[in-house]
Enzyme design. Structure first.
Site, PDB file in Angstrom:
ATOM      1  N   ASP A 108       0.834  -1.195   0.000  1.00 26.20           N
ATOM      2  CA  ASP A 108       0.000   0.000   0.000  1.00 26.20           C
ATOM      3  C   ASP A 108       0.873   1.251   0.000  1.00 26.20           C
ATOM      4  O   ASP A 108       2.029   1.208   0.410  1.00 26.20           O
ATOM      5  CB  ASP A 108      -0.885   0.038   1.261  1.00 26.20           C
ATOM      6  CG  ASP A 108      -1.863  -1.122   1.300  1.00 26.20           C
ATOM      7  OD1 ASP A 108      -2.181  -1.667   0.230  1.00 26.20           O
ATOM      8  OD2 ASP A 108      -2.303  -1.471   2.417  1.00 26.20           O
TER       9      ASP A 108
HETATM   10  N1  URA Z   1      -1.304  -5.978   3.798  1.00 26.73           N
HETATM   11  C1  URA Z   1      -1.762  -4.726   3.860  1.00 26.73           C
HETATM   12  O1  URA Z   1      -2.785  -4.472   4.465  1.00 26.73           O
HETATM   13  N2  URA Z   1      -1.056  -3.758   3.264  1.00 26.73           N
HETATM   14  C2  URA Z   1       0.093  -3.971   2.592  1.00 26.73           C
HETATM   15  O2  URA Z   1       0.689  -3.037   2.068  1.00 26.73           O
HETATM   16  C3  URA Z   1       0.561  -5.290   2.539  1.00 26.73           C
HETATM   17  C4  URA Z   1      -0.151  -6.280   3.152  1.00 26.73           C
END
Ligand code: URA
Length: 247
Positions: A108
């Protein structure tokens, strides 16, 4: 590996320096030297294993594929291009073959930590594919005290994400510290579903405040690799990862 002689413009285009047309122009303008001699004929044949080919003061050494460990900073999206946000590939523009590189999987925008950047499509496909059950380990700071959770249960059954009507695969949580305010955990998942860690922790009633990936399979993020920095993977690291996906 035996490599036959190859046209200079084709070699540099395959390398990722640009399209065949762009590369021809660069050669004609005298940007490329072979064995210390500037050559302006794009059709000349070279042996990339033996000849020293230099573009703009950089030695173009032949490697079929490239693999990097990158420590992603927050604020960058995991994509090759984007209209709005800066992407993780901005850190790689300086490499002459950067146009061929892409990230494996996705973090993310606000997640930090380990991303593998490569130009090896088959390897990337396998590492990201759920079939291979590659472990992804995250360090997370989450809201409130997690010490009462029944962690053994999730290691066996996963958890039902009620909003998504989806049961996750089993996952492991190790508590590093906990207080009324917040807890620090390590969480290991084997799936790459969108927001998976945030959704699991939300379901458990402990939303994520900070998230950083620290491991993919056999590859652990270097402690001294600052956010925004990358380095090439060693042959050993590549071999160990490939073994996990039967390559
Ligand atoms: N899980 C998440 O919630 N965000 C990420 O960036 C990676 C795994």
């Amino acid at each position: 590996m035996e490599i036959r002689k190859i046209r200079l413009d084709k070699f540099l285009a395959d390398f990722g320096l640009g399209s065949r047309k762009e590369v021809k122009k660069l050669i004609k303008r005298g940007y490329v030297s072979v064995n210390n001699q500037i050559l302006t004929d794009p059709s000349i044949h070279v042996d990339p294993e033996k000849d020293q080919i230099i573009f703009n003061d950089q030695i173009i050494s032949y490697k079929k594929h490239h693999y990097y460990m990158f420590n992603k900073p927050s604020g960058y999206i995991t994509a090759v291009s984007d209209e709005i946000y800066p992407t993780v590939m901005e850190f790689f523009y300086e490499l002459p073959f950067s146009k061929k590189l892409f990230p494996i999987g996705r973090l993310d925008i606000d997640t930090e930590g380990l991303l593998i950047i490569t130009d090896d499509g088959q390897f990337a496909h396998r590492v990201a594919h759920p079939k291979w059950n590659i472990e992804k380990e995250y360090y997370a700071v989450v809201k409130e005290d997690v010490s009462q959770l029944n962690l053994k249960k999730y290691e066996k059954e996963g958890i039902l994400l009620r909003k998504d009507r989806y049961r996750t695969k089993p996952f492991k949580i190790e508590v590093i510290s906990s207080s009324n305010d917040k807890s620090e955990i390590l969480i290991i998942v084997t799936e790459g579903k969108y927001h998976i860690v945030k959704k699991i922790m939300e379901e458990l009633g402990h939303p994520v405040l900070y998230l950083k990936r620290v491991r993919i399979g056999s590859l652990r993020l270097d402690k001294d690799l600052e956010t925004g920095e990358f380095r090439e993977l060693t042959d050993e690291e590549i071999k160990n990862l490939k073994r996990l996906v039967n390559l």
